[in-house]
Design an enzyme around this catalytic site. Structure first.
Site, PDB file in Angstrom:
ATOM      1  N   CYS A   1       0.823  -1.217   0.000  1.00 60.19           N
ATOM      2  CA  CYS A   1       0.000   0.000   0.000  1.00 60.19           C
ATOM      3  C   CYS A   1       0.856   1.266   0.000  1.00 60.19           C
ATOM      4  O   CYS A   1       0.360   2.354  -0.308  1.00 60.19           O
ATOM      5  CB  CYS A   1      -0.932   0.007   1.208  1.00 60.19           C
ATOM      6  SG  CYS A   1      -2.165  -1.318   1.173  1.00 60.19           S
TER       7      CYS A   1
ATOM      8  N   PRO B   1     -10.685 -30.079   2.104  1.00 62.63           N
ATOM      9  CA  PRO B   1     -10.706 -29.812   3.550  1.00 62.63           C
ATOM     10  C   PRO B   1      -9.388 -29.366   4.160  1.00 62.63           C
ATOM     11  O   PRO B   1      -9.386 -28.620   5.142  1.00 62.63           O
ATOM     12  CB  PRO B   1     -11.158 -31.163   4.135  1.00 62.63           C
ATOM     13  CG  PRO B   1     -11.902 -31.830   3.040  1.00 62.63           C
ATOM     14  CD  PRO B   1     -11.217 -31.414   1.774  1.00 62.63           C
TER      15      PRO B   1
ATOM     16  N   ALA C   1      -7.846 -20.696   2.192  1.00 63.32           N
ATOM     17  CA  ALA C   1      -7.477 -19.569   1.335  1.00 63.32           C
ATOM     18  C   ALA C   1      -7.861 -18.265   2.015  1.00 63.32           C
ATOM     19  O   ALA C   1      -8.830 -18.195   2.787  1.00 63.32           O
ATOM     20  CB  ALA C   1      -8.159 -19.674  -0.029  1.00 63.32           C
ATOM     21  N   LEU C   2      -7.114 -17.209   1.705  1.00 60.31           N
ATOM     22  CA  LEU C   2      -7.379 -15.897   2.300  1.00 60.31           C
ATOM     23  C   LEU C   2      -6.900 -14.801   1.363  1.00 60.31           C
ATOM     24  O   LEU C   2      -6.194 -15.046   0.389  1.00 60.31           O
ATOM     25  CB  LEU C   2      -6.681 -15.794   3.660  1.00 60.31           C
ATOM     26  CG  LEU C   2      -5.149 -15.909   3.677  1.00 60.31           C
ATOM     27  CD1 LEU C   2      -4.480 -14.541   3.629  1.00 60.31           C
ATOM     28  CD2 LEU C   2      -4.684 -16.658   4.922  1.00 60.31           C
ATOM     29  N   GLY C   3      -7.304 -13.583   1.655  1.00 58.86           N
ATOM     30  CA  GLY C   3      -6.822 -12.422   0.916  1.00 58.86           C
ATOM     31  C   GLY C   3      -7.545 -12.195  -0.399  1.00 58.86           C
ATOM     32  O   GLY C   3      -8.687 -12.617  -0.611  1.00 58.86           O
ATOM     33  N   ASP C   4      -6.859 -11.541  -1.313  1.00 59.75           N
ATOM     34  CA  ASP C   4      -7.452 -11.096  -2.577  1.00 59.75           C
ATOM     35  C   ASP C   4      -7.925 -12.245  -3.463  1.00 59.75           C
ATOM     36  O   ASP C   4      -8.780 -12.048  -4.323  1.00 59.75           O
ATOM     37  CB  ASP C   4      -6.427 -10.280  -3.372  1.00 59.75           C
ATOM     38  CG  ASP C   4      -6.035  -8.986  -2.677  1.00 59.75           C
ATOM     39  OD1 ASP C   4      -6.692  -8.639  -1.682  1.00 59.75           O
ATOM     40  OD2 ASP C   4      -5.083  -8.329  -3.131  1.00 59.75           O
TER      41      ASP C   4
ATOM     42  N   TYR D   1     -14.898  14.699  22.303  1.00 60.07           N
ATOM     43  CA  TYR D   1     -15.155  16.079  21.895  1.00 60.07           C
ATOM     44  C   TYR D   1     -14.282  17.078  22.639  1.00 60.07           C
ATOM     45  O   TYR D   1     -14.206  17.097  23.866  1.00 60.07           O
ATOM     46  CB  TYR D   1     -16.624  16.447  22.110  1.00 60.07           C
ATOM     47  CG  TYR D   1     -16.857  17.943  22.035  1.00 60.07           C
ATOM     48  CD1 TYR D   1     -16.569  18.635  20.866  1.00 60.07           C
ATOM     49  CD2 TYR D   1     -17.315  18.653  23.135  1.00 60.07           C
ATOM     50  CE1 TYR D   1     -16.742  20.004  20.782  1.00 60.07           C
ATOM     51  CE2 TYR D   1     -17.497  20.021  23.068  1.00 60.07           C
ATOM     52  CZ  TYR D   1     -17.207  20.696  21.893  1.00 60.07           C
ATOM     53  OH  TYR D   1     -17.363  22.047  21.821  1.00 60.07           O
TER      54      TYR D   1
ATOM     55  N   LYS E   1     -22.160  18.148  18.513  1.00 59.65           N
ATOM     56  CA  LYS E   1     -22.868  17.183  17.669  1.00 59.65           C
ATOM     57  C   LYS E   1     -21.930  16.820  16.522  1.00 59.65           C
ATOM     58  O   LYS E   1     -21.707  17.627  15.622  1.00 59.65           O
ATOM     59  CB  LYS E   1     -24.178  17.780  17.149  1.00 59.65           C
ATOM     60  CG  LYS E   1     -25.239  17.979  18.208  1.00 59.65           C
ATOM     61  CD  LYS E   1     -26.542  18.490  17.619  1.00 59.65           C
ATOM     62  CE  LYS E   1     -26.438  19.934  17.183  1.00 59.65           C
ATOM     63  NZ  LYS E   1     -27.758  20.500  16.801  1.00 59.65           N
TER      64      LYS E   1
END
Length: 685
Positions: A42, A276, A280-283, A427, A435
């Site tokens: 990134c 099984p 898998a993960l990610g893009d 705040y 607000k």
């Protein structure tokens, strides 16, 4: 136990580290076909732009440091070529030695990421055309700029990475052009929100070309010629292709793993594939959206890291931890403006057939009396009955990320606009207002759902609406909506008899607050059909300025310079209605040869009396009843309209087209251009 991981950037490296923390004695082998692991992809655009000056800062871990700390066998420049799920083996090719060997696994974790889309266009592989995905890509781009003394660059694609690249090339002092096939930057955003970003980019002298389809590339005197489908072209020193990415699933597909409709690896809630012992993960994988229920990839580092932790836990302890999915929270900054989204856009909800409401608010990033407050625009999408949040977009300066994250947290937990009203925030005057902008967005949405606050969106305005601009006189004179009557809020009660009781009344101010007050006043005075324009004039202006730009762009692309040439008629697409934009010589000759022409001066009476075209009648475009007076004219008659410089008359002719006038001519350059050519005017004595 032996764990094997394919891919060693964000997801793979995080999973490997978590595996070691959970299982000190397991064998862990991690393969990466590139030379680097665990790098900050990134941050790559910012290294190109010299915002990050030290290349080493991008390398969060080296293979040596990571391997030593976590006791992981890391094999870089090794590509996994095949998976045999029956034998639980993988085939590996050493890219340095070209040797091929087999490795066994007990559990396999796939994190191959996504690949940049490189369309098969003529000339796509010419030197100077790049994609950006790895540290090596940045090395090539920086070397090309330095070695060739590049002065200008073109980015193809106006998505998140495309805008980041444009910003960083701009930081280097390059003249930057962004080319986009769609009609605005940041395709996931809705048009009104994207328009704010688009205008900001234009203000920083970055050229944006929407609606341009790249057809190929060629050589042009040692520069790259970017060729478009409409036969136009531009020449540039370099090109960065940023038209998107696709899941890298070739390995999984060849192994017989199930691939989903969006092209990603199908996983269950434990991130387990159709085999099984393979996760898998990610893009590269797809997962159902918590909002729509439709599976798709999410190309974000945050979700990938969360998935990595879940996968490691499930691999070691059995399938215990379920992944809930991602609402797709993302943000980009470009030259001082930030734009982010979470959940689904209004156009995406429309495409899915999900009924929803939209509201837009504009608030300060912190208390207005404390120096440095910046405007934040927040758009919410929510269910019309329950108020359940479906998506949000935030555009503005400092504090954009904070508000986006507040909304995202509520969205992720299936919250409603009422939850936004209840959110507590930190705040002090330099951080927020009593607000918070998110609270205000929730209040407005809740009022709309309750029916207490009826709104109309800028694209829903009708020609029969009675428009009231409740801003102050000086705001009105700097620009308003065509045909709007100016009744400042503080004068509304005393001038209420001017407002027709029949028909729809639409009130608006700059951002919506005064319009809401005006609406409530009118309601309590017996007006039954009163609407406040959501987001006010600010939203209308950004959207319509954008729309006008697009309209002008496409007509220019179609008709070239003839759009403004003498005697050219442009068909507006409204039945037989035609508007002619005529230079003075053509304006005069056309009037002279037209039977019973009607000449209309749309300036103020004072301007008219100081000098006008002979025979012209005066109908003030900014007057309280321009729409009513203009509709008294014969809609079939040839009408010639002018103002001082062509701006008001251009708006007037567009309004007349919408009202059904069939033959309208506008004096390009107005009376100023007329007099500059020595043509006569008449004064009122």
């Amino acid at each position: 136990m032996k764990y094997v991981l394919v891919g060693a950037v964000a997801g793979g490296a995080t999973a490997a580290a978590r595996l070691r923390r959970l299982d000190e004695f397991a064998a862990i082998v991690m393969f990466e076909k590139g030379p680097h692991i665990s790098y900050a992809n990134c941050g790559l655009p910012y290294y190109i732009g010299n915002v990050i000056k030290d290349r080493g800062k991008l390398l969060v871990q080296t293979p040596e440091s990571f391997g030593s700390r976590y006791n992981v066998d890391i094999r870089t420049r090794c590509e996994v070529a095949a998976i045999d799920t029956n034998r639980k083996t993988i085939t590996v090719c050493d890219l340095v030695t070209q040797d091929t060997y087999t490795e066994t696994y007990d559990k396999l974790i796939l994190s191959p990421g996504a690949s940049p889309i490189v369309p098969p266009l003529p000339g796509i592989h010419l030197p100077g055309i790049f994609t950006l995905r790895t540290v090596t890509d940045t090395d090539h781009i920086k070397a090309w700029i330095a070695d060739n003394s590049i002065k200008d660059a073109t980015v193809v694609g106006a998505g998140f990475i495309g805008l980041e690249m444009a910003e960083n090339l701009h930081h280097l002092g390059l003249n930057v052009t962004i080319v986009e096939l769609g009609n605005h930057v940041l395709a996931p955003l809705d048009t009104p929100m994207a328009a704010f970003v688009q205008q900001h980019i234009k203000n920083h002298n970055i050229t944006f070309l929407p609606g341009k389809k790249v057809a190929g590339f060629g050589n042009d005197n040692n520069k790259i010629q970017v060729q478009f489908a409409d036969d136009s072209y531009i020449s540039t020193g370099m090109v960065v292709m940023s038209v998107g990415v696709r899941p890298d699933t070739s390995l999984a597909r060849n192994a017989g793993l199930q691939i989903g409709n969006s092209g990603g690896i199908v996983v269950n809630k434990y991130l387990q594939t159709s085999s099984p012992d393979v996760y898998a993960l990610g893009d590269a994988m797809e997962f159902p959206s918590p909002i729509s229920g439709i599976a798709g990839p999410v190309y974000l580092a945050g979700p990938a890291n969360k998935q990595a932790r879940i996968v490691a836990d499930n691999v070691v302890y059995g399938n215990k931890v379920a992944y809930k999915g991602s609402v797709g929270t993302a943000i980009v900054g470009i030259l001082g403006i930030n734009a982010g989204l979470t959940g689904l856009s209004s156009w995406q909800l429309d495409r899915l057939g999900i009924n929803h409401l939209v509201s837009t608010t504009h608030s300060g990033s912190h208390a207005g009396y404390y120096p440095g407050a910046e405007e934040l625009s927040i758009q919410l999408c929510y269910a019309s009955d329950t108020g359940q949040l479906l998506g949000a977009q935030v555009v503005g300066g400092s504090g954009t990320d904070k508000r986006l994250e507040m909304i995202s947290a509520v969205l992720h937990n299936c919250g409603t606009v009422y939850d936004l009203m209840e959110l507590e925030h930190a705040y002090a005057p330099q951080f927020s207002s009593a607000k918070d902008p998110v609270n205000i967005a929730g209040y407005v949405a809740a009022n709309i759902i309750s029916g207490h606050h009826n709104v109309v969106y800028s694209h829903q305005l009708q020609e029969t609406d009675y428009l009231i601009d409740v801003r102050n006189d000086d705001e009105y004179t700097h620009g308003s909506i065509t045909g709007a009557v100016n009744i400042p809020l503080h004068e509304l009660r005393s001038r209420i008899k001017e407002i027709p009781q029949s028909g729809r009344v639409v009130v608006f101010c700059m951002v919506g607050q005064r319009g809401y007050i005006a609406q409530q006043i009118l309601h309590q005075h017996g007006f039954k059909n009163v609407y406040n324009m959501s987001g006010g004039y600010k939203t209308w202006h950004s959207t319509n300025k954008f729309t006008y730009f697009m309209y002008k762009f496409f007509l220019t692309a179609a008709f070239g310079i003839m759009l403004y040439s003498c005697g050219n008629a442009q068909n507006t697409g409204n039945g037989s209605a035609t508007i002619h934009n005529l230079q003075p010589v053509a304006f005069q000759s056309t009037m002279d040869t037209t039977q019973n022409p009607l000449l209309v001066d749309v300036r103020t009476s004072e301007e008219y009396e100081s000098g006008h075209l002979k025979g012209a009648i005066n109908i003030d475009f900014r007057g309280n009843d321009f729409r009513g007076q203009i509709q008294k004219l014969d809609k079939k008659a040839p009408i010639f309209v002018y103002c001082h410089s062509g701006n008001r008359s251009g708006q007037a002719t567009e309004m007349m087209r919408e009202l059904g006038f069939s033959n309208v001519s506008n004096l390009t350059g107005g009376i100023a251009g007329w007099e500059a050519e020595g043509r006569p005017v008449t004064t009122v004595k």
